[in-house]
Design an enzyme around this catalytic site. Structure first.
Site, PDB file in Angstrom:
ATOM      1  N   ASP A 210       0.858  -1.182   0.000  1.00 42.57           N
ATOM      2  CA  ASP A 210       0.000   0.000   0.000  1.00 42.57           C
ATOM      3  C   ASP A 210       0.894   1.231   0.000  1.00 42.57           C
ATOM      4  O   ASP A 210       2.000   1.196   0.565  1.00 42.57           O
ATOM      5  CB  ASP A 210      -0.909  -0.007   1.240  1.00 42.57           C
ATOM      6  N   TRP A 272     -13.667  -1.442  -1.059  1.00 44.99           N
ATOM      7  CA  TRP A 272     -12.799  -1.750   0.078  1.00 44.99           C
ATOM      8  C   TRP A 272     -13.140  -3.086   0.751  1.00 44.99           C
ATOM      9  O   TRP A 272     -14.303  -3.406   0.967  1.00 44.99           O
ATOM     10  CB  TRP A 272     -12.912  -0.607   1.122  1.00 44.99           C
ATOM     11  N   GLU A 275     -10.287  -8.482  -0.041  1.00 44.16           N
ATOM     12  CA  GLU A 275      -9.372  -9.070  -1.039  1.00 44.16           C
ATOM     13  C   GLU A 275      -8.125  -9.658  -0.371  1.00 44.16           C
ATOM     14  O   GLU A 275      -7.611 -10.695  -0.801  1.00 44.16           O
ATOM     15  CB  GLU A 275      -9.008  -8.039  -2.125  1.00 44.16           C
ATOM     16  N   ASP A 276      -7.673  -9.028   0.713  1.00 44.36           N
ATOM     17  CA  ASP A 276      -6.493  -9.562   1.418  1.00 44.36           C
ATOM     18  C   ASP A 276      -6.835 -10.865   2.146  1.00 44.36           C
ATOM     19  O   ASP A 276      -6.009 -11.782   2.230  1.00 44.36           O
ATOM     20  CB  ASP A 276      -5.892  -8.521   2.379  1.00 44.36           C
ATOM     21  N   MET A 302       1.381   4.128   9.304  1.00 40.18           N
ATOM     22  CA  MET A 302       0.467   4.412   8.197  1.00 40.18           C
ATOM     23  C   MET A 302       0.217   5.913   8.140  1.00 40.18           C
ATOM     24  O   MET A 302       0.030   6.536   9.195  1.00 40.18           O
ATOM     25  CB  MET A 302      -0.857   3.671   8.396  1.00 40.18           C
ATOM     26  N   ARG A 307     -11.265   8.203   4.052  1.00 43.18           N
ATOM     27  CA  ARG A 307     -11.634   7.179   3.061  1.00 43.18           C
ATOM     28  C   ARG A 307     -11.648   7.816   1.671  1.00 43.18           C
ATOM     29  O   ARG A 307     -12.120   8.933   1.481  1.00 43.18           O
ATOM     30  CB  ARG A 307     -13.018   6.602   3.395  1.00 43.18           C
TER      31      ARG A 307
HETATM   32  N1  UDH Z   1      -5.503   3.306  -2.943  1.00 43.96           N
HETATM   33  C1  UDH Z   1      -5.243   4.442  -3.697  1.00 43.96           C
HETATM   34  N2  UDH Z   1      -6.267   5.253  -4.008  1.00 43.96           N
HETATM   35  C2  UDH Z   1      -7.528   5.009  -3.631  1.00 43.96           C
HETATM   36  C3  UDH Z   1      -7.797   3.864  -2.854  1.00 43.96           C
HETATM   37  C4  UDH Z   1      -6.766   3.051  -2.504  1.00 43.96           C
HETATM   38  O1  UDH Z   1      -4.117   4.698  -4.055  1.00 43.96           O
HETATM   39  O2  UDH Z   1      -8.410   5.801  -3.978  1.00 43.96           O
HETATM   40  C5  UDH Z   1      -4.400   2.351  -2.688  1.00 43.96           C
HETATM   41  C6  UDH Z   1      -3.348   2.865  -1.751  1.00 43.96           C
HETATM   42  O3  UDH Z   1      -2.125   2.252  -2.070  1.00 43.96           O
HETATM   43  C7  UDH Z   1      -3.858   2.388  -0.420  1.00 43.96           C
HETATM   44  C8  UDH Z   1      -4.332   0.998  -0.792  1.00 43.96           C
HETATM   45  O4  UDH Z   1      -4.894   1.163  -2.084  1.00 43.96           O
HETATM   46  O5  UDH Z   1      -2.867   2.372   0.539  1.00 43.96           O
HETATM   47  C9  UDH Z   1      -5.345   0.411   0.139  1.00 43.96           C
HETATM   48  O6  UDH Z   1      -6.401   1.294   0.278  1.00 43.96           O
HETATM   49  P1  UDH Z   1      -7.567   1.096   1.321  1.00 43.96           P
HETATM   50  O7  UDH Z   1      -8.463   2.264   1.252  1.00 43.96           O
HETATM   51  O8  UDH Z   1      -8.141  -0.250   1.139  1.00 43.96           O
HETATM   52  O9  UDH Z   1      -6.854   0.971   2.689  1.00 43.96           O
HETATM   53  P2  UDH Z   1      -6.408   2.081   3.644  1.00 43.96           P
HETATM   54  O10 UDH Z   1      -5.901   1.360   4.805  1.00 43.96           O
HETATM   55  O11 UDH Z   1      -7.753   2.877   4.054  1.00 43.96           O
HETATM   56  O12 UDH Z   1      -5.484   3.027   2.990  1.00 43.96           O
HETATM   57  C10 UDH Z   1      -8.833   2.235   4.649  1.00 43.96           C
HETATM   58  C11 UDH Z   1      -9.948   3.228   4.892  1.00 43.96           C
HETATM   59  C12 UDH Z   1      -9.514   4.303   5.808  1.00 43.96           C
HETATM   60  C13 UDH Z   1     -10.643   5.039   6.388  1.00 43.96           C
HETATM   61  C14 UDH Z   1     -10.110   6.013   7.377  1.00 43.96           C
HETATM   62  C15 UDH Z   1     -11.172   6.725   8.117  1.00 43.96           C
HETATM   63  N3  UDH Z   1     -10.538   7.558   9.092  1.00 43.96           N
HETATM   64  C1  NGS Z   2     -10.944  -6.583   7.697  1.00 44.09           C
HETATM   65  C2  NGS Z   2     -11.090  -6.570   6.189  1.00 44.09           C
HETATM   66  C3  NGS Z   2      -9.752  -6.543   5.532  1.00 44.09           C
HETATM   67  C4  NGS Z   2      -8.971  -5.318   6.023  1.00 44.09           C
HETATM   68  C5  NGS Z   2      -8.880  -5.381   7.548  1.00 44.09           C
HETATM   69  C6  NGS Z   2      -8.188  -4.166   8.122  1.00 44.09           C
HETATM   70  O1  NGS Z   2     -12.178  -6.550   8.290  1.00 44.09           O
HETATM   71  O2  NGS Z   2      -9.906  -6.460   4.143  1.00 44.09           O
HETATM   72  O3  NGS Z   2     -10.178  -5.439   8.088  1.00 44.09           O
HETATM   73  O4  NGS Z   2      -8.811  -3.031   7.634  1.00 44.09           O
HETATM   74  N1  NGS Z   2     -11.839  -7.762   5.782  1.00 44.09           N
HETATM   75  C7  NGS Z   2     -13.135  -7.741   5.475  1.00 44.09           C
HETATM   76  O5  NGS Z   2     -13.799  -6.730   5.487  1.00 44.09           O
HETATM   77  C8  NGS Z   2     -13.759  -9.053   5.094  1.00 44.09           C
HETATM   78  S1  NGS Z   2      -8.285  -1.603   8.023  1.00 44.09           S
HETATM   79  O6  NGS Z   2      -8.466  -1.450   9.454  1.00 44.09           O
HETATM   80  O7  NGS Z   2      -6.893  -1.516   7.651  1.00 44.09           O
HETATM   81  O8  NGS Z   2      -9.087  -0.636   7.261  1.00 44.09           O
HETATM   82  O9  NGS Z   2      -7.682  -5.271   5.496  1.00 44.09           O
END
Ligand code: UDH
Ligand code: NGS
Length: 361
Positions: A210, A272, A275-276, A302, A307
């Site tokens: 990421d 979102w 997939e992992d 991080m 979002r």
């Molecule tokens: N990503 C992008 N652009 C996007 C979405 C995702 O570049 O519009 C990439 C980026 O590398 C990111 C990764 O995909 O680090 C994973 O994105 P994610 O949205 O699944 O995971 P992340 O942990 O955010 O970055 C989760 C939602 C955060 C909500 C926070 C509310 N405070």
């Molecule tokens: C789980 C998600 C994963 C995600 C993890 C952490 O619940 O994809 O949370 O998310 N699985 C499902 O929703 C089935 S995080 O806190 O980084 O946004 O990676």
């Protein structure tokens, strides 16, 4: 006439005393000369062999003495060696001597990419690097799923390039940029990164990261292991631990064989989440396990953010991860379809903009 017990009776009988002495002396001198010449040849041969043995075998397998290794690399070998052989490199040590351990990671200051480039003069166009003094043990493609996260990418490049060089990796950075505004598809972008990076170089390890995750210790080596490796095991946002044991999100490393064994990643997770977990299911269902660094080495930060647009939680994710074992055979690298919109080579990374299509929903 006296009988000499050392000479045959007939010879002694035929020679007078003075001639006999002369003949004996001559024989002794001749033998001594012969012996010394043989000895000189033997010793010089041995020295040459020992020298060759040390240059060709000993140092190349020694992993603990990088200093010795680099000294030997610059030493000219015996004159029979060709010029091409002289520049042949030895394998990098198992553990890089350049690692320092914990890193200071902060996101308060703006990043100037010109400056980052200046500080990483050995990184070649497209974000490619390989050590000059030794043969890297793995060829690693770093694959970043991306859309509109330029500020995060700058921090990633700032911190990761120096670290990856200290880890003595032969690597390339690939930012896989989803074109347009359809729902984000992280795993499909990672599949595309795998295919596209292989078109460029013979990579044998793929680190999927990421864009907003930065390791806090350079001993967290961004390379592959005998089992698929999870690298972001101790995130600040989870209080420096795992949110759950099966968690495989953030940063992971799979060898080419491991990736092929699971048919790559799913293409069918739009938006979102999940997939992992699907990737985790694939790994386990193919009889592999997850390898991880310890919680101290695996610490990472991080970059906080809101979002993203077009990446809302996927309502189908729970249903999808319940059927990985069946779907993984037909949904993966063998069913991947996309279009490359453009490829751009920047000094610190390669950006591949792709059309991934749209969610069928
Ligand atoms: N990503 C992008 N652009 C996007 C979405 C995702 O570049 O519009 C990439 C980026 O590398 C990111 C990764 O995909 O680090 C994973 O994105 P994610 O949205 O699944 O995971 P992340 O942990 O955010 O970055 C989760 C939602 C955060 C909500 C926070 C509310 N405070
Ligand atoms: C789980 C998600 C994963 C995600 C993890 C952490 O619940 O994809 O949370 O998310 N699985 C499902 O929703 C089935 S995080 O806190 O980084 O946004 O990676």
């Amino acid at each position: 006439m006296m009988r000499d017990p050392l000479l045959p009776g007939s010879v002694v009988a035929a020679l007078p005393g003075a001639s006999l002495q002369k003949a004996c002396r001559f024989l002794v001198v001749f033998c001594a000369l012969h012996l010394s010449i043989t000895l000189i040849y033997y010793v010089s041969e041995r020295e040459l062999n020992i020298f060759q043995y040390f240059t060709e075998h000993h140092y190349s397998t020694s992993s603990s003495s990088p200093l010795a290794a680099s000294t030997v690399q610059s030493t000219t070998r015996p004159h029979s060696t060709t010029a091409k052989e002289m520049v042949e490199l030895l394998d990098c040590p198992e553990t890089s001597p350049l690692l320092v351990g914990p890193l200071r990671i902060e996101f308060s200051h703006p990043v100037d990419l010109e400056e980052v480039k200046k500080n990483n003069p050995n990184v070649r166009e497209g974000g490619r690097y390989k050590p000059k003094d030794c043969n890297a043990r793995q060829k690693v493609a770093l694959i970043i799923p991306f859309r509109k996260r330029d500020e995060h990418l700058k921090y990633w490049l700032l911190y990761l390039h120096p670290m990856l060089q200290k880890q003595q990796l032969d690597y390339g950075v690939y930012v896989i940029n989803q074109d347009g505004d359809s729902t984000f598809n992280r795993a499909k972008l990672l599949n595309i990164g795998y295919v596209e990076s292989l078109k460029e170089y013979d990579y044998n390890c793929f680190v999927f990261s990421d864009v907003d995750l930065i390791p806090m210790d350079d001993k967290n080596i961004y390379k592959c292991s005998s089992q698929p490796r999870h690298l972001s095991v101790s995130m600040d946002k989870f209080g420096f631990g795992l949110p759950y044991n099966q968690y495989f999100g953030g940063v992971s490393a799979l060898s080419k064989e491991q990736f092929e064994k699971i048919n790559g990643f799913p293409n069918s997770y739009w938006g979102w989440g999940g997939e992992d977990d699907d990737i985790y299911n694939r790994i386990v269902s193919r009889g592999m396990s997850i390898s991880r660094p310890d919680a101290v080495t695996g610490k990472c930060r991080m970059i906080r953010h809101d979002r993203d647009a077009k990446n809302d939680p996927n309502p189908q994710r729970f249903d999808l991860i319940a059927h990985t074992r069946h779907t993984m055979n037909s949904d993966g690298i063998n069913s991947l379809s996309y279009k490359v919109v453009k490829t751009e080579k920047y000094p610190l990374y390669t950006k591949i903009t792709v059309d991934v299509g749209a969610s069928p929903r």
